[in-house]
Design an enzyme around this catalytic site. Sequence first.
Site, short mmCIF file in Angstrom:
data_model
loop_
_atom_site.label_atom_id
_atom_site.label_comp_id
_atom_site.label_asym_id
_atom_site.label_seq_id
_atom_site.Cartn_x
_atom_site.Cartn_y
_atom_site.Cartn_z
N GLY A 182 -8.64 1.65 -0.05
CA GLY A 182 -8.35 0.32 -0.60
C GLY A 182 -9.29 -0.18 -1.67
O GLY A 182 -9.05 -1.18 -2.32
N GLU A 242 1.39 2.12 -9.23
CA GLU A 242 2.58 2.44 -8.42
C GLU A 242 3.36 1.15 -8.18
O GLU A 242 2.80 0.07 -8.23
CB GLU A 242 2.16 2.96 -7.04
CG GLU A 242 1.54 4.31 -6.99
CD GLU A 242 1.19 4.73 -5.56
OE1 GLU A 242 0.93 5.91 -5.34
OE2 GLU A 242 1.17 3.84 -4.66
N HIS A 260 2.20 1.97 8.13
CA HIS A 260 1.35 3.12 7.77
C HIS A 260 1.65 4.17 8.85
O HIS A 260 1.27 4.00 10.00
CB HIS A 260 -0.12 2.71 7.82
CG HIS A 260 -1.08 3.86 7.77
ND1 HIS A 260 -2.24 3.85 7.01
CD2 HIS A 260 -1.08 5.06 8.37
CE1 HIS A 260 -2.89 4.98 7.17
NE2 HIS A 260 -2.22 5.74 7.98
N ARG A 287 -9.49 16.01 7.09
CA ARG A 287 -10.47 16.03 8.21
C ARG A 287 -9.74 15.74 9.52
O ARG A 287 -8.58 15.32 9.48
CB ARG A 287 -11.51 14.93 7.97
CG ARG A 287 -10.84 13.57 8.03
CD ARG A 287 -11.77 12.39 7.86
NE ARG A 287 -11.07 11.17 8.19
CZ ARG A 287 -10.40 10.43 7.30
NH1 ARG A 287 -10.34 10.79 6.04
NH2 ARG A 287 -9.76 9.32 7.67
N VAL A 315 -10.07 9.96 13.62
CA VAL A 315 -10.52 9.25 14.83
C VAL A 315 -9.40 9.25 15.87
O VAL A 315 -9.61 9.52 17.04
CB VAL A 315 -10.89 7.78 14.47
CG1 VAL A 315 -11.14 6.97 15.72
CG2 VAL A 315 -12.08 7.74 13.53
C1 MV4 Z 1 -0.17 0.89 -1.14
C2 MV4 Z 1 0.37 -0.27 -0.51
C3 MV4 Z 1 1.59 -0.77 -0.97
N1 MV4 Z 1 2.23 -0.18 -2.01
N2 MV4 Z 1 0.51 1.46 -2.17
C4 MV4 Z 1 -4.36 0.89 1.26
C5 MV4 Z 1 -5.53 1.83 1.05
C6 MV4 Z 1 -4.91 3.09 0.69
N3 MV4 Z 1 -4.69 3.87 1.89
C7 MV4 Z 1 -3.62 2.74 0.03
N4 MV4 Z 1 -3.24 1.46 0.59
C8 MV4 Z 1 -2.06 0.87 0.26
N5 MV4 Z 1 -1.36 1.43 -0.74
C9 MV4 Z 1 1.67 0.92 -2.60
N6 MV4 Z 1 2.32 1.48 -3.66
C10 MV4 Z 1 -0.36 -0.84 0.55
C11 MV4 Z 1 -1.58 -0.30 0.91
C12 MV4 Z 1 -2.31 -0.96 1.98
C13 MV4 Z 1 -2.40 -0.38 3.24
C14 MV4 Z 1 -1.83 0.87 3.48
C15 MV4 Z 1 -1.94 1.38 4.77
C16 MV4 Z 1 -2.60 0.69 5.78
C17 MV4 Z 1 -3.16 -0.52 5.52
C18 MV4 Z 1 -3.09 -1.08 4.25
C19 MV4 Z 1 -3.69 -2.31 3.98
C20 MV4 Z 1 -3.59 -2.84 2.72
C21 MV4 Z 1 -2.90 -2.16 1.72
#
Ligand code: MV4
Length: 450
Positions: free
Chosen positions: A165, A200, A208, A292, A295
């Site tokens: 993030g 994106e 997630h 990896r 957790v």
């Molecule tokens: C995103 C998204 C929404 N749309 N990409 C958070 C960190 C990294 N893993 C990418 N993340 C995100 N990418 C698009 N195109 C929302 C997030 C996101 C998120 C993703 C998974 C779990 C928690 C999150 C918390 C905030 C934002």
Amino acid sequence: MFRKILIANRGEIAVRIIRACREMGIETVAVYSEADREALHVMLADEAVCIGPAKARDSYLNMQNIVSATVLTGAQAIHPGFGFLAENSSFARMCEDCNIVFIGPNADTIDMLGNKSTARDTMKKAGVPTVPGSDGEIRDIKEARLIAEQIGYPVMIKASAGGGGKGMRAVYHPDYMENSLMSARNEAKAAFGDDKIYIEKLIVNPKHVEFQILADKYGNVIHLGERDCSVQRRNQKLLEESPCTAMTRELRLKMGNSAVRAAKASGYVNAGTIEFLLDAKGNFYFMEMNTRIQVEHPVTEFVTGIDIVKMQLRIAAGELLPFSQEDIHLQGHAIECRINAENPSQGFRPSPGKITSLYMPGGPGIRIDTSVYSGYEITPYYDSMIAKLIAYAPTREEALMKMQWALAEFLVEGVDTNIDFQLKLLRDPDVESADYDIGFLGRNIGRLTK
Ligand code: MV4
């Protein structure tokens, strides 16, 4: 199989790896900082080497000392665990150069997947669904505006070197593009020394959902099902479960095939996790690939009956996967709650200190992965997680109830913990119905930390 391996980590994952090694007759070497002299992993290992002072950068991130300890003790391989050097390609390369087996993918794979933009491009070429967005990095504001107009607002600016993030900005209107681009670049530069960014389409309120994969050195790749990790705060997971209640048989087949394809496209070897965003309509998109052990791996171990850490050791030693995709059947439901020494009512401030009294739950379907014990001093140098509590039962309702009773039994005195917070979380209607997405905690944190 290796005669002796060194665990380049600490805490509960170091204990977890030592346990797997012991059951396989592999001797273990623990490394520890001066602050971890009394740590459990030091006591349980066959040998232990002090690698430096408390600060992680002088000890658990000190590649030279870790490699030296490996050579001096005659260990053939290093298990990096998670965090610290687990996804550091220079460390993986140093191991390769010193003829030490790095238990994980090779350095080039870590490099390719560590760059979120090249990872995206690789997945796109492999036919893995990716979020509509830019082809590679964005050079300037003009190109950013053009791409955003093409894919349509809202969009997400992301750092190529990113993950977790950092350097990420959601942009809902063209007027905010310039400032968001600048602040994303500045944050990425500060966090990773690299200000490259890509854009994106913003996926609104997704889940997630990540897939666990295992890949041997001979091109065999399988997946072990999914984990719903949407309950997160500032990219820190609090609760994970498998299976994901939004999953259908056909969706699991499609996402699992995509995960396997992603691993094959990146030449992946060993255990890895492909993270997807899953929207409310059942569309899924590749987000990142983690190189990896994670957790939350115990959740998958419960529903598949497979010891993932033992599989990592067997794959690194050159064994073939002992099963095919058809042999993998998910059974029951597993939920993990992370128990942290922190105070949720004070902004989740860490709460280091001496554990003066500890009682941990047990019973059918309860597992605790921890490195703390009564009288243990939790230091302020490392992360605040003190235990993982996992509950397993035939159905989600039973697993939820089992988890609630286990949390209610869990007694820790001497430091603050998030146990009561976890109890409130599990009793929340959206969690009970599994009708939650990545924004759930942010929307409800006030009510949950009262
Ligand atoms: C995103 C998204 C929404 N749309 N990409 C958070 C960190 C990294 N893993 C990418 N993340 C995100 N990418 C698009 N195109 C929302 C997030 C996101 C998120 C993703 C998974 C779990 C928690 C999150 C918390 C905030 C934002």
